[in-house]
Design a protein around this motif. Structure first.
Motif, PDB file in Angstrom:
ATOM      1  N   PHE A   1     -23.223  49.455  39.149  1.00 29.52           N
ATOM      2  CA  PHE A   1     -24.636  49.208  40.740  1.00 29.52           C
ATOM      3  C   PHE A   1     -24.395  47.388  40.566  1.00 29.52           C
ATOM      4  O   PHE A   1     -24.823  47.358  41.926  1.00 29.52           O
ATOM      5  CB  PHE A   1     -25.745  49.218  39.789  1.00 29.52           C
ATOM      6  CG  PHE A   1     -27.144  49.149  40.621  1.00 29.52           C
ATOM      7  CD1 PHE A   1     -27.432  49.476  40.660  1.00 29.52           C
ATOM      8  CD2 PHE A   1     -27.335  47.830  39.335  1.00 29.52           C
ATOM      9  CE1 PHE A   1     -28.351  49.407  41.963  1.00 29.52           C
ATOM     10  CE2 PHE A   1     -28.500  47.334  40.354  1.00 29.52           C
ATOM     11  CZ  PHE A   1     -28.953  47.890  41.281  1.00 29.52           C
ATOM     12  N   TRP A   2     -24.157  46.824  39.549  1.00 29.26           N
ATOM     13  CA  TRP A   2     -24.230  45.039  39.636  1.00 29.26           C
ATOM     14  C   TRP A   2     -22.954  44.628  40.411  1.00 29.26           C
ATOM     15  O   TRP A   2     -23.278  43.476  41.260  1.00 29.26           O
ATOM     16  CB  TRP A   2     -24.576  44.254  38.708  1.00 29.26           C
ATOM     17  CG  TRP A   2     -26.082  45.022  37.918  1.00 29.26           C
ATOM     18  CD1 TRP A   2     -26.270  45.378  36.719  1.00 29.26           C
ATOM     19  CD2 TRP A   2     -27.426  44.383  38.854  1.00 29.26           C
ATOM     20  NE1 TRP A   2     -27.678  45.791  37.124  1.00 29.26           N
ATOM     21  CE2 TRP A   2     -28.664  44.410  37.798  1.00 29.26           C
ATOM     22  CE3 TRP A   2     -27.338  43.589  39.440  1.00 29.26           C
ATOM     23  CZ2 TRP A   2     -29.853  44.888  38.214  1.00 29.26           C
ATOM     24  CZ3 TRP A   2     -28.761  42.987  40.066  1.00 29.26           C
ATOM     25  CH2 TRP A   2     -30.254  43.385  39.024  1.00 29.26           C
TER      26      TRP A   2
ATOM     27  N   LEU B   1     -23.501  46.186  44.454  1.00 27.92           N
ATOM     28  CA  LEU B   1     -24.726  44.867  44.286  1.00 27.92           C
ATOM     29  C   LEU B   1     -23.968  43.775  45.007  1.00 27.92           C
ATOM     30  O   LEU B   1     -24.262  42.778  46.085  1.00 27.92           O
ATOM     31  CB  LEU B   1     -25.908  45.171  43.686  1.00 27.92           C
ATOM     32  CG  LEU B   1     -27.204  44.143  44.038  1.00 27.92           C
ATOM     33  CD1 LEU B   1     -27.586  44.608  45.776  1.00 27.92           C
ATOM     34  CD2 LEU B   1     -27.577  43.686  43.448  1.00 27.92           C
TER      35      LEU B   1
ATOM     36  N   LEU C   1     -23.402  47.935  49.904  1.00 28.77           N
ATOM     37  CA  LEU C   1     -24.471  48.127  49.568  1.00 28.77           C
ATOM     38  C   LEU C   1     -24.815  49.834  49.615  1.00 28.77           C
ATOM     39  O   LEU C   1     -25.786  50.305  49.366  1.00 28.77           O
ATOM     40  CB  LEU C   1     -25.487  47.323  50.636  1.00 28.77           C
ATOM     41  CG  LEU C   1     -25.392  45.251  50.542  1.00 28.77           C
ATOM     42  CD1 LEU C   1     -26.284  44.860  51.173  1.00 28.77           C
ATOM     43  CD2 LEU C   1     -25.815  45.038  48.934  1.00 28.77           C
TER      44      LEU C   1
ATOM     45  N   VAL D   1     -23.709  51.474  46.015  1.00 29.18           N
ATOM     46  CA  VAL D   1     -24.564  51.140  45.347  1.00 29.18           C
ATOM     47  C   VAL D   1     -24.836  52.550  45.142  1.00 29.18           C
ATOM     48  O   VAL D   1     -25.468  53.194  44.078  1.00 29.18           O
ATOM     49  CB  VAL D   1     -25.542  50.273  45.546  1.00 29.18           C
ATOM     50  CG1 VAL D   1     -26.477  50.225  44.145  1.00 29.18           C
ATOM     51  CG2 VAL D   1     -24.787  49.291  45.787  1.00 29.18           C
TER      52      VAL D   1
ATOM     53  N   SER E   1     -33.643  53.877  38.949  1.00 28.89           N
ATOM     54  CA  SER E   1     -33.045  54.259  40.020  1.00 28.89           C
ATOM     55  C   SER E   1     -33.677  54.301  41.268  1.00 28.89           C
ATOM     56  O   SER E   1     -33.309  53.144  41.686  1.00 28.89           O
ATOM     57  CB  SER E   1     -31.141  54.036  39.550  1.00 28.89           C
ATOM     58  OG  SER E   1     -30.746  54.189  40.820  1.00 28.89           O
TER      59      SER E   1
ATOM     60  N   HIS F   1     -34.059  50.384  45.463  1.00 29.39           N
ATOM     61  CA  HIS F   1     -34.676  49.773  46.702  1.00 29.39           C
ATOM     62  C   HIS F   1     -35.470  48.509  46.721  1.00 29.39           C
ATOM     63  O   HIS F   1     -34.817  47.142  47.177  1.00 29.39           O
ATOM     64  CB  HIS F   1     -35.360  50.764  47.652  1.00 29.39           C
ATOM     65  CG  HIS F   1     -35.905  49.948  49.024  1.00 29.39           C
ATOM     66  ND1 HIS F   1     -34.276  50.041  49.977  1.00 29.39           N
ATOM     67  CD2 HIS F   1     -36.439  49.518  49.714  1.00 29.39           C
ATOM     68  CE1 HIS F   1     -35.061  49.485  51.120  1.00 29.39           C
ATOM     69  NE2 HIS F   1     -35.539  49.284  50.919  1.00 29.39           N
TER      70      HIS F   1
ATOM     71  N   LEU G   1     -32.052  45.842  45.212  1.00 26.53           N
ATOM     72  CA  LEU G   1     -31.522  45.644  46.234  1.00 26.53           C
ATOM     73  C   LEU G   1     -32.383  44.381  47.049  1.00 26.53           C
ATOM     74  O   LEU G   1     -32.031  43.016  47.446  1.00 26.53           O
ATOM     75  CB  LEU G   1     -31.324  46.780  46.995  1.00 26.53           C
ATOM     76  CG  LEU G   1     -30.301  47.344  46.409  1.00 26.53           C
ATOM     77  CD1 LEU G   1     -30.246  48.843  47.010  1.00 26.53           C
ATOM     78  CD2 LEU G   1     -28.920  46.814  45.929  1.00 26.53           C
TER      79      LEU G   1
ATOM     80  N   ASP H   1     -31.222  40.774  47.160  1.00 22.28           N
ATOM     81  CA  ASP H   1     -30.685  40.269  48.372  1.00 22.28           C
ATOM     82  C   ASP H   1     -31.856  38.627  48.188  1.00 22.28           C
ATOM     83  O   ASP H   1     -31.205  37.252  49.162  1.00 22.28           O
ATOM     84  CB  ASP H   1     -31.340  41.527  49.806  1.00 22.28           C
ATOM     85  CG  ASP H   1     -30.725  41.024  50.758  1.00 22.28           C
ATOM     86  OD1 ASP H   1     -29.670  40.257  51.080  1.00 22.28           O
ATOM     87  OD2 ASP H   1     -31.975  40.538  51.929  1.00 22.28           O
TER      88      ASP H   1
END
Length: 181
Positions: A12-13, A16, A36, A39, A74, A79, A82, A86
């Motif tokens: 995941f990381w 990302l 992205l 993910v 998750s 979202h 993320l 971001d």
């Protein structure tokens, strides 16, 4: 099973950070979008691995329960995580605005924020519960799924405590003086 969860968390990381690096450092919009959008595939992989393990006769374990918790969290918070990453990446590496801080304690906005986060926690709990029901159905033996439900009972306590804390936030009211009464 624990190894699969750790691998998915790392995946995941990695996806990302790679997606954000492609966006802000390499200016590769298409690559960033592909990374992205990949993910959520980490979640699909964890769910598939869990189902395959249980279908092949694996004992439902704490690892499977944690996989359900991971998937619920998750979906409910993904979202938002993320967006959080971001915002910070854009600020650090692309001159974006500073991250929005949490509302100050004691404000109406903070109380609303804490309640919204608790509702997300409740959503994660519900999603994980549905996944645990799926896992239990795949196993088909109540004795072999006891550890799944033990974990869920513990999480029930955590959700209740989190709800109490979330709803304990109140906006401070100014203290009125005796003259104002």
């Amino acid at each position: 099973m624990i190894v699969a969860i750790v691998a998915c968390e790392i995946g995941f990381w990695v996806l990302l950070v790679a997606g954000l690096a492609a966006r802000y450092l390499l200016k590769a919009r298409t690559l960033s979008t592909v990374l992205l959008l990949s993910v959520p595939l980490v979640d699909v992989a964890l769910l598939a691995f869990s189902v395959i393990d249980l279908r092949s006769g694996g004992e439902a374990s704490l690892g499977h329960a944690l996989a359900a918790v991971y998937l619920g969290v998750s979906v409910a918070f993904g979202h938002r995580m993320l967006g959080w990453a971001d915002q910070r990446f854009a600020h650090r590496f692309a001159g974006g605005p500073p991250p929005t801080p949490l509302p100050a304690k004691g404000t109406h906005e903070r109380a609303s924020h804490e309640r919204r986060m608790w509702l997300r926690h409740l959503m994660a709990y519900g999603i994980a519960g549905l996944i645990l029901v799926l896992f239990a159905a795949l196993v088909g033996d109540a004795e072999r799924t006891m550890s799944l439900w033990a974990t869920f009972r513990l999480w029930t306590l955590v959700v209740v405590i989190d709800g109490i804390v979330a709803f304990s936030y109140r906006a401070r009211r100014p203290i009125s003086s005796a003259n104002e009464r």
